[in-house]
Design a protein around this motif. Structure first.
Motif, PDB file in Angstrom:
ATOM      1  N   ILE A 122      -0.321   1.644   1.058  1.00  0.00           N
ATOM      2  CA  ILE A 122      -0.975   1.073   2.241  1.00  0.00           C
ATOM      3  C   ILE A 122       0.081   0.762   3.298  1.00  0.00           C
ATOM      4  N   ILE A 156      -3.342   4.916   2.690  1.00  0.00           N
ATOM      5  CA  ILE A 156      -4.296   4.156   3.486  1.00  0.00           C
ATOM      6  C   ILE A 156      -3.582   3.687   4.739  1.00  0.00           C
ATOM      7  N   ASN A 203      -5.685   0.060   7.407  1.00  0.00           N
ATOM      8  CA  ASN A 203      -6.837  -0.488   6.686  1.00  0.00           C
ATOM      9  C   ASN A 203      -8.068   0.422   6.716  1.00  0.00           C
ATOM     10  N   PHE A 210     -12.498   0.064  -0.531  1.00  0.00           N
ATOM     11  CA  PHE A 210     -11.642   0.013   0.663  1.00  0.00           C
ATOM     12  C   PHE A 210     -12.249  -0.844   1.775  1.00  0.00           C
ATOM     13  N   ASN A 219      -3.387  -5.864   4.849  1.00  0.00           N
ATOM     14  CA  ASN A 219      -2.988  -4.883   3.833  1.00  0.00           C
ATOM     15  C   ASN A 219      -2.863  -5.520   2.450  1.00  0.00           C
ATOM     16  N   VAL A 233       2.404  -1.875  -0.682  1.00  0.00           N
ATOM     17  CA  VAL A 233       2.132  -2.325   0.684  1.00  0.00           C
ATOM     18  C   VAL A 233       3.454  -2.315   1.437  1.00  0.00           C
TER      19      VAL A 233
END
Length: 419
Positions: free
Chosen positions: A150, A176, A179, A239, A260, A277
């Protein structure tokens, strides 16, 4: 029962069920995994401080020295241990953390550091930590991807360095950005389920014909990717941050890193083995002290909020949390008030599964220019992460008849920080 329904049922039976996510952390106490006598899945959360955070302004302050900068060191919940004043929430929780202050990766380059700190090696081509965890923590019947990465969409230069390497596409991280879930997770309304099932039958039949007399690896890899995409379509709600409560959004912070990390919590709850992240903008070649005030302000409260939630929900017992970047920053403060790249003496933090809480391992000299004791190399960290997750770091990948050590044979786990 259709193939698609079978896949979904298998995914649900093997993975955590997101029950009542809109209820916030209180809902995390619900049985998110299917009832099973099996031990909970070990999981990994990597909080990657991209650009390289300064060890002086975080875990290893040197106040009052020529390299120390303007900030104070503050007391922590560990008697006699002090960290930078920009991390007040972490200071109150040092008894839960394991901090290594003696990392010498020998790398002062973003590209090399991103890869090496995640792959545990300098030699290219090896799987990064997230992909390794996805492979080594995999259970029979898993359908959802094992690794999700992410980040915000930019900067891109070195963020996505590293891959699954020889493990193949199945263990690549699902990215990702901002977001937003992966594209095309919802079937177009014009495509009826019966049509989708018919197309799937044709696909499977074509795959079977292609396999006859041919090497099946390529088509199997395609099939695996298809199944993962199909499972994500069935579970696209994992998600959806709109299902998290306004109170949780507030607790995690109204910024990219907060959102995140909230999404990371959600994905870990869903059973993803590894979530990374990325937190940006630690590369402070100028105005280092201003930037670290901003960066630490975002990181500190969100990090501890996430730890609190994982612990409250019982997940921290089986989730290893790693806080690292690709390098540290120079002891010397340059003429722009910045700190440059530095790989000879810097810090990494861990918490949760497999590591002792309340540990500060290794040290640097008075001005932080060199490791004084407890030297840790990047390969040692990789061994430590795997061992904390219950993986034998001396094991080998067996791929296409070839053996390859999972971790650098010349390195070893840091025994002092392992539980």
């Amino acid at each position: 029962m259709s193939r698609r329904t079978q896949l979904f049922d298998r995914a649900v039976s093997r993975r955590t069920v997101l029950a009542g996510a809109a209820l916030g952390c209180g809902a995390l106490a619900l049985p998110l995994r299917a009832a099973s006598a099996a031990a909970p899945r070990k999981q990994l959360l990597l909080l990657f401080l991209s650009g390289g955070a300064s060890q002086f302004e975080t875990w290893d302050p040197k106040p009052g020295t020529k390299t120390g900068g303007p900030f104070r060191a503050i007391s922590t919940s560990l008697p006699g241990v002090r960290i930078g004043e920009l991390l007040p929430h972490s200071a109150k929780n040092m008894h839960r953390l394991s901090v290594v202050r003696s990392v010498n990766s020998g790398i002062a380059d973003h590209f090399q550091g991103h890869y090496a700190m995640q792959a545990g090696r300098i030699v290219p081509g090896y799987p990064v930590l997230g992909s390794a965890a996805a492979k080594l923590l995999e259970r029979p019947g898993d359908i959802l991807p094992g690794y999700v990465s992410i980040r915000r969409d930019g900067p891109k230069a070195y963020t996505d360095v590293g891959s699954a390497g020889f493990l193949g596409a199945k263990y690549e991280g699902v990215r990702i950005l901002n977001n937003q879930p992966p594209e095309n997770l919802v079937r177009p309304a014009a495509v009826a389920p019966t049509l989708a099932d018919a197309v799937d039958r044709v696909r499977r039949s074509a795959n079977d014909r292609f396999r006859r007399g041919r090497e099946p690896a390529a088509i199997d890899a395609y099939g695996t990717t298809y199944d993962q995409a199909d499972a994500l379509m069935q579970r696209h709600e994992i998600f959806d941050l709109a299902k998290e409560s306004p109170a949780d959004h507030e607790r995690y912070g109204n910024h990219d890193f907060g959102r995140n990390c909230l999404l990371a919590r959600r994905l870990l709850q869903s059973g993803i083995s590894c979530v990374r992240v990325t937190h940006f903008d630690w590369d402070a070649h100028q105005d280092n002290f201003y930037w670290h005030q901003v960066r630490c302000g975002e990181f500190d409260r969100t990090f501890i909020t996430l730890l609190d939630d994982l612990e409250q929900c019982g997940m921290l017992k089986h989730t290893l949390v790693v806080v690292s970047g690709e390098m540290g920053r120079t002891p010397q403060i340059n003429h722009l008030g910045g700190r440059d790249h530095w790989g000879r003496a810097w810090s990494v933090a861990m918490a949760g599964c497999g590591v002792k809480p309340g540990i500060v391992y290794g040290s640097t000299n008075e001005t932080g220019t060199e490791v004084k004791d407890g030297l840790v190399k990047l390969g040692d960290l990789f061994h430590t992460y795997l061992t904390a997750l219950g993986i034998d770091s001396q094991t080998k990948y067996e791929i296409n008849g070839q053996s390859n050590p999972v971790a650098d044979p010349a390195a070893k786990p840091i025994a002092a920080v392992l539980a």
